[in-house]
Enzyme design. Structure first.
Site, short mmCIF file in Angstrom:
data_model
loop_
_atom_site.label_atom_id
_atom_site.label_comp_id
_atom_site.label_asym_id
_atom_site.label_seq_id
_atom_site.Cartn_x
_atom_site.Cartn_y
_atom_site.Cartn_z
CG ASN A 223 -0.21 -0.17 2.51
OD1 ASN A 223 0.59 0.66 2.90
ND2 ASN A 223 -0.49 -1.27 3.21
CG ASP A 292 -7.10 -5.27 5.28
OD1 ASP A 292 -6.70 -5.07 6.45
OD2 ASP A 292 -7.70 -4.41 4.61
CB ILE A 320 -0.84 -6.79 14.19
CG1 ILE A 320 -0.25 -7.67 13.08
CG2 ILE A 320 0.23 -6.47 15.24
CD1 ILE A 320 0.83 -6.99 12.26
CG PHE A 336 -2.81 5.40 14.15
CD1 PHE A 336 -2.60 6.72 13.79
CD2 PHE A 336 -2.21 4.94 15.31
CE1 PHE A 336 -1.81 7.56 14.55
CE2 PHE A 336 -1.42 5.76 16.09
CZ PHE A 336 -1.22 7.08 15.70
#
Length: 416
Positions: A223, A292, A320, A336
């Site tokens: 990403n 993911d 996680i 976050f």
């Protein structure tokens, strides 16, 4: 030390420049010190002015240069006693053989030697002289006296000298001197933070950056995360007195000073590293943008192009932050959420579902903040048991946002 690791507060340096060809390097030194964020005032001996003009230092430092001990105009402004009191550090570079002798023997017949005697600030001396003058017994006696008096000596380098000699006596490079001075102040501030900082004595683990999930030896799924936010938080936590371990995916960022870095590639590797550290962890901050899904079967060799379509089977990666939150010895958990819509709704849902203590959410659909930007804006939510209202962090540099997040963590910990 990298230039991004600036002193945590503005420090004031009086730079003494004495006679010698190496005086030209002091102009570079002023620039390097200012790069680190220091406030620099320059004092020049008469000998130094034969090699470089005061105007040069005035242009570089932004302040008038001090040259005379008995100068009525200077004394009406920042006189020599006031200048001695102003300094957080007195740095003499280059320090000639004569200036070293004056300081070692308590002479005060010019401005610089007077400031040396009148200041309570730490003193650093960077000698520069002919190799034979450096080796002279009297010079070495004087240097020994300075060391015994608590003066820090920045040792000269060996090499070819302006006079044609080769040997020890060249001024250390300006970049080296400036970095050493910055390290000195950073360590002093660190010592204070370890006792009185917002996170003094806390063991903080931070995940940052993206993960890479291999498809074959040359391709992967990832990403746009750059890790900037996580690295900024690591730096802020360290500045607040914490022991910091940073588990980082592949990013092109330097490790913050004082921070231990563990380099990983995949989500599974990040989880394993996190589980190894959780037992001794007080605060776990999950800023990483973890993929993911991962490829069910990674090809042993590069997949050759064949046909118009390629089907890859994906399986879900471990969560996680949720896994760490479920551990028996559970640290304070900070998550976050990078969302593109329904920011508050998704953030609060994630806070509750993953059993977090605090979550910071930002809108990555905005073009002015987010992954590649040096700025960010966030809204912070706390679990109900902390009885803290949501906190809006307006758009600011990520380092400033990081400090506000550390403050939010400290407030929650204080009320827990």
């Amino acid at each position: 030390m990298k230039l991004e690791a600036k002193a945590l507060q503005t420090r004031r340096i009086v730079l003494g420049v004495t006679g010698g060809i190496a005086a030209y390097k002091s102009a570079i030194l002023v620039r390097r010190l200012k790069d680190y964020g220091f406030d620099v005032r320059v004092v020049m001996s008469h000998g130094a002015q034969a090699f470089i003009t005061p105007l040069t230092f005035q242009a570089l430092s932004g302040y008038p240069v001090h040259t005379e001990l008995l100068d009525a105009e200077a004394e009406s402004g920042m006189g020599h006693i006031e200048l001695a009191r102003w300094a957080d550090l007195l740095l003499i570079a280059p320090a000639s053989c004569d200036s070293i002798a004056k300081c070692a023997n308590g002479l005060a017949d010019d401005l610089l030697s007077t400031i040396y005697l009148a200041s309570k600030a730490p003193v650093w001396v960077a000698p520069a002289m002919n190799q034979q003058m450096w080796a002279a017994k009297s010079t070495q006696r004087n240097l020994t006296t300075l060391v015994e008096d608590g003066v820090h000596i920045v040792m000269p380098e060996a090499g070819e000298q302006a006079c044609g000699d080769v040997g020890l006596g060249r001024l250390a490079e300006p970049e080296q001197i400036a970095a050493a001075v910055n390290d000195f102040f950073a360590q002093a501030e660190r010592d204070i933070s370890e006792k009185f900082g917002l996170l003094a004595g806390k063991n903080v683990v931070i995940t940052a950056g993206p993960t890479r999930e291999l498809i074959d030896p040359v391709r992967y799924i990832s990403n746009h995360s750059t890790g900037k936010m996580g690295f900024a938080i690591a730096e802020a936590c360290y500045a607040a007195g914490a022991k910091v371990t940073l588990i980082s995916g592949p990013v092109s960022l330097n490790t913050p000073n004082g921070v231990q870095r563990i380099q990983i590639q995949t989500a599974q590797e990040m989880l394993e590293a996190s589980l190894q550290l959780v037992e001794a962890c007080d605060v776990f901050i999950a800023t990483a943008a973890v993929a993911d899904y991962r490829v069910a079967h990674v090809a042993e060799h590069k997949i050759k192009k064949a046909g118009d379509e390629l089907t890859v089977s994906l399986i879900k990666n471990p969560d996680i932050v949720a896994t760490i939150a479920q551990q028996q010895q559970r640290p304070f958990m900070v998550g976050f959420a990078a969302e593109t819509q329904n920011i508050e709704e998704y953030a609060k849902a994630k806070l509750k579902a993953k059993k977090l203590d605090m979550i910071a959410c930002n809108d990555v659909s905005r073009s002015d903040i987010g992954f590649a930007s040096d700025e960010n804006a966030m809204t912070v939510f706390f679990a109900e048991q902390y009885h803290l209202p949501q906190r809006i962090l307006e758009k600011a540099a990520k380092k400033d946002i990081a400090m506000q997040l550390v403050d939010s963590i400290a407030k929650a910990l204080a009320g827990s």
